[in-house]
Design an enzyme around this catalytic site. Structure first.
Site, PDB file in Angstrom:
ATOM      1  N   GLY A 193       0.814  -1.216   0.000  1.00 43.09           N
ATOM      2  CA  GLY A 193       0.000   0.000   0.000  1.00 43.09           C
ATOM      3  C   GLY A 193       0.841   1.257   0.000  1.00 43.09           C
ATOM      4  O   GLY A 193       2.029   1.218   0.301  1.00 43.09           O
TER       5      GLY A 193
ATOM      6  N   GLU B 283      -1.008   5.804   2.911  1.00 39.58           N
ATOM      7  CA  GLU B 283      -0.600   6.388   4.196  1.00 39.58           C
ATOM      8  C   GLU B 283       0.869   6.836   4.172  1.00 39.58           C
ATOM      9  O   GLU B 283       1.180   7.928   4.619  1.00 39.58           O
ATOM     10  CB  GLU B 283      -0.808   5.394   5.356  1.00 39.58           C
ATOM     11  CG  GLU B 283      -2.024   4.500   5.265  1.00 39.58           C
ATOM     12  CD  GLU B 283      -3.362   5.215   5.332  1.00 39.58           C
ATOM     13  OE1 GLU B 283      -3.454   6.237   6.028  1.00 39.58           O
ATOM     14  OE2 GLU B 283      -4.314   4.753   4.678  1.00 39.58           O
TER      15      GLU B 283
END
Ligand SMILES: Cc1cc2nc3c(=O)[nH]c(=O)nc-3n(C[C@H](O)[C@H](O)[C@H](O)COP(=O)(O)OP(=O)(O)OC[C@H]3O[C@@H](n4cnc5c(N)ncnc54)[C@H](O)[C@@H]3O)c2cc1C
Lengths: 326, 745
Positions: B708, B711
């Site tokens: 990912g 963030e």
């Protein structure tokens, strides 16, 4: 939003008659300030007189100086060639204000008349003497980062938020106003008020009067700088701003204009600092001394204490920039 | 000057956003924009006190106002069964309690801005006006919104704190070189451009459709089922497009229930759009957090002890926790680490995850502290991090699934010219400005949860892939199309990804940087299975060109099954279907993570480098350049990945320099609850941001090798600015945002 009536007269006389007849009526120009205030319930005029059709948009040179119609858009004034070359300070100040979208709607008259951005003024659940006389000043002991360091009173420490007006004060502009009986002229520096015991009154415009134009006298202030210091690089109101303009001959300041924004209930002219600089060499040292003179009597209210130091730094920087030394 | 912006040659490489055109031309439909017949409009009336009770509520004038259909409050609201769940028949089973505020449930006021009524009218303007006519009287009680005044109330969360010790607690104190400092992250508000909005349509007494802004259509569906005690098939959640959320749409909030109640009451569809001021009070925020860091090191820069404690806050009626201190447990190789995390309940709404959540808060402290230590040690900040590089996970004692953090340090440092700078504070100048360079690390778990995707290959040669996920902006559809294109061997323009409805196969909630990994795995697996079926069908087709071939000998490419041994021998997917007389080929699969999760520690990493100017007398900060290098595994969508990093850093610039929600504690009310006073960065604040990627697949996390990145784009960034400000000025700012008054004071 509270229901209201709306008219759009095509002539000045009709507009002035309409406002004379109706005490609760209010002019609307670009609407960028008034509509927000109505949405927030800060003001609730029962009638809006849209002055958008009045022929007050012109920007022209006359023998008295530059004449700018009250409905000229902030963007049109900022981009105007005469303004850019002969009254650059005004152009710079306008570009420093709001955003391109807002400048495309906002008018000169509306900009002069815009109300403070004090959060306690905007939130109708909070005390505010300007909105509701007698309710107290929420900012005095509250969150006052944006607030005045000059000329405030216990009743109100709000600031006038305009950039344009700071330049116009420095340029010794005159405001032309009319009512259905006649016309009068108000020197720019006498238009806006200090809060004193009546913070609900922003300025000296009387009920029923319409701003029709401003006039800026010719000048030889070939060096100028509008410096705006804010919490982000664009689209924010001034923490402090400085309008500095100089006429320099043989290295000496022949004429000087200094005014500040974001520091008082009105555009704040720094006359003592101007006096000090007049006739003196245009040096950084003198600019620093002028800045020290300018901040005499400044008073912070907590969150805005930093503005005093910032103001002096900004004045020096603006003068340096104007004189081409920074 | 040419038309630079649209010049293809200067655009970054990669697949265009599949929803780009719809978004910029305005055809994309956001929650509030769905045309629904007989629509009515709800406007909330919110509490103007912070704590106490509603003494009386006068709704008469509002009810009589033109166009008003109803005024709903705790006095007359339909019941929400989920607020008072019946005791389960089985005594051992616990009733499922309602999380969060129960809207219009009682006269109790928990925070300023709490909805106390909703006015429904035939037009928005009429509802807005009538809302001003509702008059409430209150019985006030003293409230607490001031974090610092309540610091003594801090206690471990009931749901368990983050108390952790490895080796010896507080070992840093004994080290030859030590640092102890306190860092503050203030309230920050997500403030996505799109306001939260919902249209609630009761199709029958027990059947509802909502068009809602949510990051998780399935989660919202579950909440509505719970609230109104409805079966899954009777709750439909539609969320085609989301205009940003950053975490604010991760859960179901009171205004959503309020709209559903209002629609029930007036028996017509109700649209409810929050005002910007409600965005500060009703949909969460990043909690105010004070952190203390203690670091101990040897003279040559080996960390011997880290102590990281945090005190954060929650609401008075609900406990919210996040992993602020977690990063200190594993980011650096250090034998002695201890952490703790405490909460103060305050009379404000419940916070929620905001981009980078606790890790962004934690990394600001840890990465600032490391910078401080580097000056004490006189070791370059990058070098200090390399000396403490964790080759394996010191917290779980496991190998990393993949870690290319060293590469990130190197790529970023080179690009920004890190080693050419003069390391001494206040030593560099440029155009009369003080120059500062700063860097920091960001880290976030690389997750994979469950997701189901369905693929349908149509006779016309196109592929549809579906899942009930929403895309709040990162470009999920684009990534899924890319993953499908690669796995299924079909060009992008022949693939459509359908999302944004709870009736699709269950997808994950978009959060925790887990969508690409989670849903991408399902999409990948579904596509691979479809190609397997196509290979089988190709072999068994009457006119198959692959005589005697085995499935293993076949490959897929550009809409064809082909023979690996001779790639000229092929059969198109369309032909395969035609030969078998099939109108389409469909496959659906739930995809799960496996044992690899237990064998490896999985994280994404970022390294941020910032160059900035500070004006020596006014303190004005101008960020001049940002280089962010990410290890997010394999990059499955170049353009949206780059945008994701740029967006995250922009959020980080806000966190570092401008964003702070300010409450006047005398009233418990926000005093900057609008976008003029709450400063998110504008274009002029954001310089060129260069996003670099290591772009090497993670071998274990998922079949694509993609980790990912939502963030990590933000996590740690604020510290790079604080560190650069220190380098420029010699002044260490430990409380965000770094506004100019803190520099000149
Ligand atoms: C988000 C935001 C940011 C902004 N940032 C800045 C900034 O950085 N710097 C800055 O200087 N300004 C800023 N502004 C304010 C902006 O400049 C003013 O809103 C604008 O100039 C008002 O002009 P208008 O024509 O829209 O006035 P209106 O909203 O139409 O009217 C404002 C007031 O003026 C009165 N009025 C208008 N014309 C006349 C007239 N001819 N005679 C008598 N009364 C009149 C109206 O009755 C009303 O009371 C900002 C505004 C917004 C909304």
């Amino acid at each position: 939003m509270i229901p209201f009536e709306y008219i759009r007269p095509s002539g000045q006389k009709a507009a002035l008659d309409a406002i004379a007849k109706d005490a609760s009526a209010q002019f609307i120009a670009g609407g960028t300030n008034l509509v927000d205030l109505m949405k927030k319930g800060v003001v609730s005029p029962q009638k809006l007189i849209d002055i958008g059709k009045l022929p007050l948009k012109e920007i022209k040179e006359a023998n008295t100086g530059l004449h700018i119609g009250a409905l000229a858009l902030n963007s049109d004034v900022a981009e105007n060639e005469i303004v850019k070359t002969k009254y650059s300070l005004l152009s710079q100040a306008l570009y420093a204000g709001a955003s391109a979208q807002l400048r495309n709607m906002a008018t000169v008259g509306g900009n002069i008349m815009q109300r403070t951005r004090c959060t306690y003024f905007y939130d109708t659940t909070m005390p505010c003497n300007k909105r509701k006389p007698g309710s107290g000043c929420g900012a005095l002991k509250g969150y006052n980062r944006m607030h005045a360091i000059f000329g405030a009173s216990e009743n109100c420490i709000a600031v006038h938020p305009s950039d344009m007006c700071v330049a116009l004060t420095a340029l010794n502009a005159t405001i032309l106003v009319s009512n259905n009986k006649g016309e009068r002229k108000i020197p720019f520096g006498e238009f806006h008020r200090l809060p004193g015991d009546h913070p609900e009154t922003d300025n000296t415009l009387q009920k029923g009067e319409l701003i029709t134009a401003i006039i800026i006298p010719e000048n030889n202030l070939q060096h100028s700088c509008y410096l705006k210091i804010r919490d982000r690089a664009s689209y924010a109101f001034a923490l402090v701003s400085v309008a500095a303009a100089l006429e320099i001959a043989d290295g000496k300041t022949k004429d000087v204009r200094l005014a500040m924004g974001g520091v008082a209930h009105k555009p704040w002219r720094l006359t003592d600092a101007e006096k000090f600089l007049k006739g003196k060499p245009a040096t950084e040292n003198n600019f620093q001394q002028a800045a020290q003179i300018a901040i005499k009597g400044a008073k912070g209210y907590g969150n805005n204490n930093f503005k005093i130091k910032l103001a002096s730094a900004a004045i020096t920087e603006a003068l340096n920039k104007a004189a081409g030394k920074a | 000057m040419g038309n630079h912006f649209f010049d293809k040659a200067t655009m970054p490489a990669g697949q265009d956003r599949v929803d780009g055109r719809a978004k910029v031309t305005g055809t994309a439909r956001f929650a509030a924009e769905h045309p629904v017949p007989e629509l009515t409009y709800g406007v909330l009336v919110c509490s103007t006190i912070t704590k106490g009770h509603i003494k009386s509520l006068d709704t008469k004038a509002a009810e009589k106002a033109a166009g008003v259909l109803a005024v709903l409050s705790h006095l007359n609201s339909p019941k929400v069964p989920g607020f008072d769940p019946p005791k389960p028949a089985n005594k051992d089973e616990k009733p499922r309690a309602w999380d969060g505020l129960k809207v219009f449930y009682s006269d109790k006021i928990y925070f300023n801005g709490q909805p106390i009524a909703v006015v429904v009218a035939d037009t928005y303007e009429r509802a807005l006006y009538a809302a001003t006519l509702v008059k409430a009287e209150y019985i006030k009680e003293p409230h607490q919104t001031d974090f610092n005044a309540n610091i003594k109330q801090a206690a471990s969360p009931k749901g368990g704190g983050d108390d952790y010790t490895r080796g010896e607690a507080n070992a840093w104190k004994k080290a030859p070189v030590t640092l102890e400092a306190e860092y503050i992250v203030p309230f920050e508000v997500h403030n996505p451009m799109e306001l939260h909005a919902i249209i609630a349509v009761w199709e029958a007494e027990d059947k509802i459709t909502v068009y809602d802004k949510t990051q998780g259509p399935k989660d919202t569906q579950q909440s509505i089922m719970q609230a109104f005690n409805l079966p899954e098939k009777n709750v439909q959640v539609v969320t085609e497009y989301v205009g940003g959320a950053f975490g604010s749409a991760l859960r179901t909030w009171p205004h959503e229930i309020a709209a559903m109640l209002a629609a029930k009451k007036v028996n017509k569809p109700v649209k409810l759009v929050l005002g910007r001021d409600n965005m500060f009070t009703l949909v969460g925020y990043r909690p105010y957090t004070i952190q203390k860091i203690g670091l101990g090191a040897t003279e040559d820069g080996k960390l011997t002890g880290i102590t990281h404690t945090a005190i954060s806050q929650t609401s008075s009626y609900e406990e919210f926790t996040e992993g602020a201190v977690g990063v200190s447990k594993f980011l650096y190789a250090c034998p002695n680490v201890n952490t703790s995390y405490k909460l103060i309940p305050l009379d404000i709404g419940t916070p929620t995850w905001m981009r980078g959540p606790g890790e962004a808060t934690g990394c600001f402290a840890l990465e600032s502290a490391l910078d401080e230590l580097s000056y004490k040690l006189n070791i370059d900040p990058v070098e200090l991090r390399l000396r403490n590089y964790a080759e394996t996970d010191p917290q779980r004692n496991l190998p990393w699934s993949s870690k290319y953090l060293k590469e990130c340090y190197q790529m970023g440092a080179e690009k920004i010219g890190w080693f050419q700078r003069n390391r001494n504070p206040r030593s560099m100048q440029e155009d009369g400005m003080l120059v500062g360079y700063g860097m920091s690390t960001g880290v976030f778990g690389a997750f994979r949860w469950n997701a189901t995707a369905k693929g349908i290959f149509h006779a016309d040669g196109t592929l549809t892939v579906q899942s009930a996920v929403s895309d709040m902006g990162p470009g999920t559809s684009t990534s899924m199309v890319n993953i499908a294109s690669e796995a299924f061997g079909l060009p992008h323009d022949k693939i459509k990804f359908e999302l944004g409805s709870s009736s699709l196969p269950p997808g994950p909630t978009q959060g925790g940087s887990g969508t690409t990994s989670t849903l991408g795995s399902a999409v990948h697996e579904v596509c691979v299975e479809l190609t397997n079926q196509l290979k089988q069908l190709a072999l068994s087709a009457g006119n198959s060109p692959f005589k005697n071939a085995k499935p293993e000998g076949l490959a897929v490419e550009n809409g064809n099954v082909l023979l690996v041994a001779d790639r000229n021998i092929k059969m198109s997917y369309v032909d395969i279907l035609k030969q078998h007389n099939k109108p389409e080929l469909e496959f659906m699969k739930e995809s799960n993570a496996g044992e690899e999760q237990k064998k490896y520690s999985m994280y994404s990493y970022s390294v941020h480098f910032t160059k900035l100017h500070v004006h020596p007398s006014t303190g004005v900060i101008t960020i001049k350049k940002v280089v962010t290098a990410g290890d997010a595994g394999k990059i499955v969508s170049e353009k949206t990945a780059r945008s994701q990093m740029i967006g995250g850093v922009t959020g980080g610039i806000g966190m570092a320099l401008t964003e702070e929600g300010i409450i006047d504690h005398r009233y418990g009310r926000y005093v900057n609850n609008n976008l003029a006073d709450y400063h998110v960065p504008v274009n002029a604040d954001v310089p060129e941001i260069e996003a670099l990627f290591v772009n090497r697949p993670d071998p274990y996390l998922n079949p694509m090798g993609a980790k990912g990145m939502g963030e990590i784009a933000l996590i740690g960034y604020a510290a790079s600015v604080a560190n650069a400000v220190y380098h420029a000025t010699g002044k260490r700012i430990r409380d965000l945002p770094i506004t100019l008054d803190k520099i000149i004071s």
